[in-house]
Motif scaffolding. Structure first.
Motif, short mmCIF file in Angstrom:
data_model
loop_
_atom_site.label_atom_id
_atom_site.label_comp_id
_atom_site.label_asym_id
_atom_site.label_seq_id
_atom_site.Cartn_x
_atom_site.Cartn_y
_atom_site.Cartn_z
N ALA A 47 0.84 -1.19 0.00
CA ALA A 47 0.00 0.00 0.00
C ALA A 47 0.88 1.24 0.00
CB ALA A 47 -0.92 0.01 1.21
N SER A 48 0.41 2.26 -0.70
CA SER A 48 1.04 3.58 -0.68
C SER A 48 0.10 4.55 -1.37
CB SER A 48 2.41 3.56 -1.36
OG SER A 48 2.28 3.34 -2.74
N GLY A 49 0.17 5.78 -0.92
CA GLY A 49 -0.64 6.83 -1.53
C GLY A 49 -2.14 6.56 -1.48
N GLY A 50 -2.60 5.86 -0.45
CA GLY A 50 -4.02 5.58 -0.32
C GLY A 50 -4.53 4.45 -1.18
N LYS A 104 -6.58 -0.95 -5.81
CA LYS A 104 -7.84 -0.39 -5.33
C LYS A 104 -7.57 0.65 -4.25
CE LYS A 104 -11.18 -2.37 -6.40
NZ LYS A 104 -12.04 -1.90 -7.45
N ASP A 105 -8.61 1.42 -3.89
CA ASP A 105 -8.52 2.31 -2.74
C ASP A 105 -8.26 1.48 -1.50
OD1 ASP A 105 -8.93 4.67 -4.13
OD2 ASP A 105 -11.07 4.77 -3.69
N LEU A 106 -7.40 1.97 -0.62
CA LEU A 106 -7.08 1.26 0.61
C LEU A 106 -8.21 1.45 1.62
CD1 LEU A 106 -5.05 -0.30 2.37
CD2 LEU A 106 -4.05 1.92 3.00
N PRO A 107 -8.90 0.37 1.98
CA PRO A 107 -9.96 0.49 2.99
C PRO A 107 -9.35 0.90 4.33
CG PRO A 107 -10.18 -1.57 1.80
CD PRO A 107 -8.85 -0.98 1.43
N GLY A 133 2.23 5.64 7.89
CA GLY A 133 2.44 6.28 6.59
C GLY A 133 1.70 5.63 5.44
N GLY A 134 0.55 5.01 5.70
CA GLY A 134 -0.24 4.40 4.63
C GLY A 134 0.24 3.04 4.20
N THR A 135 1.17 2.45 4.95
CA THR A 135 1.63 1.10 4.63
C THR A 135 0.69 0.09 5.28
OG1 THR A 135 3.08 1.01 6.55
CG2 THR A 135 4.03 1.85 4.47
N VAL A 136 0.89 -1.18 4.98
CA VAL A 136 0.08 -2.23 5.58
C VAL A 136 0.97 -3.40 6.01
CG1 VAL A 136 -2.06 -1.69 4.35
CG2 VAL A 136 -0.43 -3.29 3.33
#
Length: 169
Positions: A47-50, A104-107, A133-136
């Protein structure tokens, strides 16, 4: 006696019409064509940038008898299991495996994503937890875990965008 025969004839005609009518399709399924496939994996989740990107594969090739068969990714959260047409992937004709990727958009919050080949066939599942920071962070989850032990509902509309969002869930 004549009215009795007319009523019986009408009842028989109605029964024949009902039996000859096509079966009602699932309200949430405008035509998901499936083939038996129960092997594969989710290879990478980032994940990055949402946005979330998921790469995976199924260990099945396309069936020439069912050329439109497909598999999808389903999102499991809040006691729901939902897959959208935008996550659909067709099987590779050259096989024996089919790779795929979605973006996809990150839920928000924690959720589970599964690679599914049928309403109740989960090939692979990962628990996805938000990081900094938007990571998962991802953890493999057994496909028979109670968190995902429910039927997937397929929806056409992802929500967001105009008229639809190609990167939304």
């Amino acid at each position: 006696m004549r009215s009795f025969i007319v009523r019986v004839g009408a009842a028989l005609t109605a029964a024949v019409v009902l039996l000859a009518a096509p079966a009602t399709a699932r309200a949430d399924d405008p035509g998901w064509t499936r083939i038996p496939c129960a092997s594969g994996a989710i290879d990478r989740v980032t994940a990055s940038g949402g946005l979330i990107e998921v790469d995976g594969h199924v260990d099945c090739a396309a069936d020439p008898e069912t050329p439109n068969a497909a598999f999808m990714y389903a999102l499991y959260r809040d006691k729901q299991a939902v897959a959208y047409w935008s996550t659909m992937n067709g099987y590779d004709l050259t096989g024996p495996a089919t790779t795929n990727s979605i973006r996809k958009d990150l839920p928000s919050g924690q959720f589970v994503i599964c690679l599914v080949t049928d309403y109740n066939v989960r090939v692979a599942c990962d628990t996805v937890s938000p990081g900094r920071g938007g990571t998962v962070f991802t953890t493999p989850l057994p496909t028979d875990d109670p968190l995902v032990n429910r039927e997937v509902r397929v929806h056409g509309y992802d929500g967001g965008g105009d008229p639809a969002c190609g990167t939304c869930w």
